[in-house]
Scaffold this motif. Sequence first.
Motif, PDB file in Angstrom:
ATOM      1  N   SER A 174       0.879  -1.194  -0.105  1.00  0.00           N
ATOM      2  CA  SER A 174       0.063  -0.048  -0.098  1.00  0.00           C
ATOM      3  C   SER A 174       0.828   1.359   0.060  1.00  0.00           C
ATOM      4  O   SER A 174       0.333   2.334  -0.189  1.00  0.00           O
ATOM      5  N   ILE A 175       2.093   1.212   0.305  1.00  0.00           N
ATOM      6  CA  ILE A 175       3.020   2.307   0.299  1.00  0.00           C
ATOM      7  C   ILE A 175       3.373   2.748  -1.112  1.00  0.00           C
ATOM      8  O   ILE A 175       3.910   1.899  -2.114  1.00  0.00           O
ATOM      9  N   PRO A 176       3.279   4.045  -1.705  1.00  0.00           N
ATOM     10  CA  PRO A 176       3.521   4.447  -2.927  1.00  0.00           C
ATOM     11  C   PRO A 176       5.000   4.136  -3.161  1.00  0.00           C
ATOM     12  O   PRO A 176       6.096   4.228  -2.418  1.00  0.00           O
ATOM     13  N   VAL A 177       5.053   3.931  -4.636  1.00  0.00           N
ATOM     14  CA  VAL A 177       6.832   3.285  -5.105  1.00  0.00           C
ATOM     15  C   VAL A 177       7.694   4.474  -4.679  1.00  0.00           C
ATOM     16  O   VAL A 177       8.830   4.153  -4.302  1.00  0.00           O
ATOM     17  N   ASP A 178       7.132   5.850  -4.776  1.00  0.00           N
ATOM     18  CA  ASP A 178       8.293   6.818  -4.783  1.00  0.00           C
ATOM     19  C   ASP A 178       8.807   6.686  -3.109  1.00  0.00           C
ATOM     20  O   ASP A 178       9.935   7.085  -2.791  1.00  0.00           O
ATOM     21  N   GLN A 179       7.754   6.457  -2.301  1.00  0.00           N
ATOM     22  CA  GLN A 179       8.043   6.254  -0.703  1.00  0.00           C
ATOM     23  C   GLN A 179       8.934   5.255  -0.652  1.00  0.00           C
ATOM     24  O   GLN A 179       9.974   5.073   0.369  1.00  0.00           O
ATOM     25  N   LEU A 180       8.815   4.135  -1.480  1.00  0.00           N
ATOM     26  CA  LEU A 180       9.511   2.704  -1.155  1.00  0.00           C
ATOM     27  C   LEU A 180      10.864   3.242  -1.602  1.00  0.00           C
ATOM     28  O   LEU A 180      12.254   2.726  -1.215  1.00  0.00           O
ATOM     29  N   LYS A 181      11.100   3.924  -2.690  1.00  0.00           N
ATOM     30  CA  LYS A 181      12.483   4.121  -3.227  1.00  0.00           C
ATOM     31  C   LYS A 181      13.222   5.246  -2.438  1.00  0.00           C
ATOM     32  O   LYS A 181      14.521   5.114  -2.371  1.00  0.00           O
ATOM     33  N   ALA A 182      12.485   6.035  -1.709  1.00  0.00           N
ATOM     34  CA  ALA A 182      13.192   6.966  -0.834  1.00  0.00           C
ATOM     35  C   ALA A 182      13.460   6.349   0.650  1.00  0.00           C
ATOM     36  O   ALA A 182      13.902   6.981   1.428  1.00  0.00           O
ATOM     37  N   ALA A 183      12.771   5.155   0.996  1.00  0.00           N
ATOM     38  CA  ALA A 183      12.954   4.518   2.252  1.00  0.00           C
ATOM     39  C   ALA A 183      14.228   4.280   2.644  1.00  0.00           C
ATOM     40  O   ALA A 183      14.975   3.928   1.863  1.00  0.00           O
ATOM     41  N   PRO A 184      14.638   4.201   4.005  1.00  0.00           N
ATOM     42  CA  PRO A 184      16.002   3.713   4.252  1.00  0.00           C
ATOM     43  C   PRO A 184      16.155   2.386   4.059  1.00  0.00           C
ATOM     44  O   PRO A 184      15.198   1.411   4.143  1.00  0.00           O
ATOM     45  N   GLU A 185      17.317   1.830   3.691  1.00  0.00           N
ATOM     46  CA  GLU A 185      17.813   0.671   3.110  1.00  0.00           C
ATOM     47  C   GLU A 185      17.569  -0.248   4.319  1.00  0.00           C
ATOM     48  O   GLU A 185      18.420   0.146   5.515  1.00  0.00           O
ATOM     49  N   PHE A 186      17.324  -1.439   4.236  1.00  0.00           N
ATOM     50  CA  PHE A 186      17.166  -2.386   5.486  1.00  0.00           C
ATOM     51  C   PHE A 186      18.697  -2.887   5.464  1.00  0.00           C
ATOM     52  O   PHE A 186      19.032  -3.378   4.446  1.00  0.00           O
ATOM     53  N   ASP A 187      19.237  -3.123   6.634  1.00  0.00           N
ATOM     54  CA  ASP A 187      20.537  -3.721   7.026  1.00  0.00           C
ATOM     55  C   ASP A 187      20.325  -4.839   8.028  1.00  0.00           C
ATOM     56  O   ASP A 187      20.052  -4.712   9.311  1.00  0.00           O
ATOM     57  N   ASP A 188      20.471  -6.125   7.243  1.00  0.00           N
ATOM     58  CA  ASP A 188      20.024  -7.314   8.053  1.00  0.00           C
ATOM     59  C   ASP A 188      21.221  -7.805   8.918  1.00  0.00           C
ATOM     60  O   ASP A 188      21.127  -8.694   9.673  1.00  0.00           O
ATOM     61  N   ASP A 189      22.183  -7.031   8.746  1.00  0.00           N
ATOM     62  CA  ASP A 189      23.534  -7.394   9.502  1.00  0.00           C
ATOM     63  C   ASP A 189      23.688  -6.340  10.670  1.00  0.00           C
ATOM     64  O   ASP A 189      24.655  -6.537  11.651  1.00  0.00           O
ATOM     65  N   ASN A 190      22.633  -5.423  10.889  1.00  0.00           N
ATOM     66  CA  ASN A 190      23.076  -4.486  12.088  1.00  0.00           C
ATOM     67  C   ASN A 190      24.126  -3.710  11.931  1.00  0.00           C
ATOM     68  O   ASN A 190      24.678  -3.495  13.012  1.00  0.00           O
ATOM     69  N   ASP A 191      24.771  -3.434  10.616  1.00  0.00           N
ATOM     70  CA  ASP A 191      25.836  -2.812  10.587  1.00  0.00           C
ATOM     71  C   ASP A 191      25.779  -1.122  10.619  1.00  0.00           C
ATOM     72  O   ASP A 191      24.734  -0.677  10.309  1.00  0.00           O
TER      73      ASP A 191
END
Length: 146
Positions: free
Chosen positions: A129-146
């Motif tokens: 439900s989140i607009p694509v432009d907000q997804l592209k601007a969202a902070p990147e997920f860091d699965d290593d907690n770096d």
Amino acid sequence: MNKTLLTASLLGSVLLASAAMAQTSPAPGFITRLEPGQMLASKVMDEDVVGADNKDIGDVEDLVLDRSGRVVAVVVEVDEGIGDRTVALPLSAVQMNTADAATTGSVQGSGQTGGGSAARNDDVRIVVSIPVDQLKAAPEFDDDND
């Protein structure tokens, strides 16, 4: 003597029947099949993710679980043309249903599903439900907690 033999035979039959039933019945607490509104995580992995406009956004990369095992976020690899970015979406922003279902249900199957057959269909449709432009601007997920 016949009464004793008959009683022993009946008791033996009952014990054999209960032993056979115990072997075929699952122990309490074990799940033997999916219930309506449930699906396997393996059916979600690498599935296409689309926006509300039905346009491709990316695909499911992973799921984030809390300590109790509940899904709290869906990690999506968002297609950006040249490169991709990975974002973790809150569960409230993701709806799942079968590709041909008219209604949607939540990832956890919290009673909002479109019916029993929806959970067992292999064609899962994941809508964000989140607009694509907000997804592209969202902070990147860091699965290593770096």
